[in-house]
Scaffold this motif. Structure first.
Motif, PDB file in Angstrom:
ATOM      1  N   LEU A  48       0.824  -1.205   0.000  1.00  0.00           N
ATOM      2  CA  LEU A  48       0.000   0.000   0.000  1.00  0.00           C
ATOM      3  C   LEU A  48       0.864   1.263   0.000  1.00  0.00           C
ATOM      4  O   LEU A  48       0.549   2.240  -0.686  1.00  0.00           O
ATOM      5  N   VAL A  49       1.946   1.242   0.773  1.00  0.00           N
ATOM      6  CA  VAL A  49       2.868   2.384   0.826  1.00  0.00           C
ATOM      7  C   VAL A  49       3.420   2.685  -0.566  1.00  0.00           C
ATOM      8  O   VAL A  49       3.466   3.841  -1.003  1.00  0.00           O
ATOM      9  N   LYS A  50       3.808   1.642  -1.278  1.00  0.00           N
ATOM     10  CA  LYS A  50       4.347   1.823  -2.631  1.00  0.00           C
ATOM     11  C   LYS A  50       3.259   2.251  -3.610  1.00  0.00           C
ATOM     12  O   LYS A  50       3.462   3.151  -4.426  1.00  0.00           O
ATOM     13  N   ALA A  51       2.100   1.607  -3.556  1.00  0.00           N
ATOM     14  CA  ALA A  51       1.020   1.892  -4.507  1.00  0.00           C
ATOM     15  C   ALA A  51       0.503   3.320  -4.379  1.00  0.00           C
ATOM     16  O   ALA A  51       0.157   3.956  -5.380  1.00  0.00           O
ATOM     17  N   TYR A  52       0.444   3.844  -3.148  1.00  0.00           N
ATOM     18  CA  TYR A  52      -0.113   5.174  -2.918  1.00  0.00           C
ATOM     19  C   TYR A  52       0.967   6.243  -2.711  1.00  0.00           C
ATOM     20  O   TYR A  52       0.648   7.389  -2.438  1.00  0.00           O
ATOM     21  N   ASN A  53       2.241   5.853  -2.810  1.00  0.00           N
ATOM     22  CA  ASN A  53       3.340   6.792  -2.611  1.00  0.00           C
ATOM     23  C   ASN A  53       3.232   7.507  -1.256  1.00  0.00           C
ATOM     24  O   ASN A  53       3.226   8.735  -1.174  1.00  0.00           O
ATOM     25  N   VAL A  54       3.151   6.718  -0.204  1.00  0.00           N
ATOM     26  CA  VAL A  54       2.955   7.217   1.159  1.00  0.00           C
ATOM     27  C   VAL A  54       4.242   7.837   1.697  1.00  0.00           C
ATOM     28  O   VAL A  54       5.327   7.291   1.525  1.00  0.00           O
ATOM     29  N   ASP A  55       4.095   9.001   2.354  1.00  0.00           N
ATOM     30  CA  ASP A  55       5.223   9.710   2.949  1.00  0.00           C
ATOM     31  C   ASP A  55       5.425   9.375   4.425  1.00  0.00           C
ATOM     32  O   ASP A  55       6.539   9.403   4.923  1.00  0.00           O
ATOM     33  N   SER A  56       4.321   9.131   5.128  1.00  0.00           N
ATOM     34  CA  SER A  56       4.414   8.831   6.558  1.00  0.00           C
ATOM     35  C   SER A  56       3.218   7.979   6.981  1.00  0.00           C
ATOM     36  O   SER A  56       2.235   7.852   6.255  1.00  0.00           O
ATOM     37  N   ILE A  57       3.339   7.424   8.178  1.00  0.00           N
ATOM     38  CA  ILE A  57       2.321   6.508   8.699  1.00  0.00           C
ATOM     39  C   ILE A  57       1.927   6.961  10.099  1.00  0.00           C
ATOM     40  O   ILE A  57       2.784   7.344  10.905  1.00  0.00           O
ATOM     41  N   VAL A  58       0.639   6.903  10.382  1.00  0.00           N
ATOM     42  CA  VAL A  58       0.119   7.198  11.716  1.00  0.00           C
ATOM     43  C   VAL A  58      -0.450   5.900  12.274  1.00  0.00           C
ATOM     44  O   VAL A  58      -1.312   5.283  11.658  1.00  0.00           O
ATOM     45  N   VAL A  59       0.054   5.490  13.429  1.00  0.00           N
ATOM     46  CA  VAL A  59      -0.409   4.281  14.099  1.00  0.00           C
ATOM     47  C   VAL A  59      -1.144   4.696  15.367  1.00  0.00           C
ATOM     48  O   VAL A  59      -0.609   5.463  16.183  1.00  0.00           O
ATOM     49  N   GLY A  60      -2.367   4.209  15.525  1.00  0.00           N
ATOM     50  CA  GLY A  60      -3.133   4.511  16.728  1.00  0.00           C
ATOM     51  C   GLY A  60      -2.473   3.912  17.953  1.00  0.00           C
ATOM     52  O   GLY A  60      -2.060   2.761  17.952  1.00  0.00           O
ATOM     53  N   LEU A  61      -2.348   4.716  19.010  1.00  0.00           N
ATOM     54  CA  LEU A  61      -1.768   4.279  20.280  1.00  0.00           C
ATOM     55  C   LEU A  61      -2.878   4.212  21.316  1.00  0.00           C
ATOM     56  O   LEU A  61      -3.362   5.251  21.780  1.00  0.00           O
ATOM     57  N   PRO A  62      -3.302   3.002  21.676  1.00  0.00           N
ATOM     58  CA  PRO A  62      -4.391   2.878  22.651  1.00  0.00           C
ATOM     59  C   PRO A  62      -3.889   3.120  24.075  1.00  0.00           C
ATOM     60  O   PRO A  62      -3.244   2.276  24.674  1.00  0.00           O
ATOM     61  N   LYS A  63      -4.170   4.304  24.582  1.00  0.00           N
ATOM     62  CA  LYS A  63      -3.803   4.640  25.959  1.00  0.00           C
ATOM     63  C   LYS A  63      -4.972   4.320  26.878  1.00  0.00           C
ATOM     64  O   LYS A  63      -6.130   4.304  26.455  1.00  0.00           O
TER      65      LYS A  63
END
Length: 138
Positions: A48-63
């Motif tokens: 997906l990163v390659k297909a959409y040319n992603v610059d950064s990723i946000v991962v949810g942090l369950p606090k």
């Protein structure tokens, strides 16, 4: 500039993607994972990163509600670190408290059936996480 948003659970990873302007988040898919077998969906995320040319990723942090980080949050931190090492991209951890509940409320208000909600809840939670992050940047 596209940003990938992830809601990492024990059995699935919900995936959302920003538009190219970084204004809105759209749900993409749900990836099945198996923590016991060390199958975390990294290959699909990389595609997906390659297909959409992603610059950064946000991962949810369950606090926890008091702001502390429990076992699930620690697992998400490890997931984010492994993504960072594997892809060489910026990976941001974003407080996801109540994101699944917000997604559930949205789906209920849209009159989505219980069966259908179960199929899309993780993807919608990823949208909530990513949209929160995008809103903080504007």
């Amino acid at each position: 500039m596209r940003i990938l948003g992830l809601d990492v659970g024990t059995k699935t990873v919900g995936v959302a993607m920003s538009d190219e302007m970084g204004w809105t988040a759209q749900g993409i898919e749900t990836i099945r994972i198996n923590e016991e077998r060390n199958e975390f969906g990294f290959e699909r995320i990389e595609e997906l990163v390659k297909a959409y040319n992603v610059d950064s990723i946000v991962v949810g942090l369950p606090k926890n509600m008091n702001g502390t980080i429990g076992p699930r949050g620690e697992a998400c931190q490890l997931f984010a670190e492994r993504l960072r090492e594997r892809l060489g991209l910026e990976v941001v951890l974003w407080d996801e408290r109540l994101s699944t509940m917000a997604a559930e409320r949205f789906l209920i208000s849209a009159d989505v059936s219980r069966k259908k909600r179960k199929q899309v809840i993780d993807k919608m939670a990823a949208v909530v996480i990513l949209q929160g992050y995008l809103n903080s940047k504007q």
